[in-house]
Design a protein around this motif. Sequence first.
Motif: not given
Length: 98
Positions: A22-23, A19, A11-12, A14, A50, A54-55
């Motif tokens: 996350f990546y 970000l 899940k990406r 918020e 995406e 979700y990514v």
Amino acid sequence: MSSLALHVADKRPEDPADLTGFYAGLLAVLNDAALNHHGWTGSVVADLGEIGGYVYMKIRPGEGDEPFATIEDLRAFRKRQAEEARRTEEASKQARLI
């Protein structure tokens, strides 16, 4: 036998400030599995997208002496994706004019 590709999805976040981490975390999970479970010597980003918040990310084995994919490689991949999307949209617009 070697894996052809590895995938991960999550899940990406918020908060846009999260970000990059996350990546980078998705790449770390994939690269760790590639090295420690599949014996790859390097990787390249093969897909990114995406769906529904979700990514998903896909890597494949690197060729030759390519190191493991990095956040910079992912940024370059995203740039190529955006350029391809623009070209496709422009071609679609041209086709509608004919």
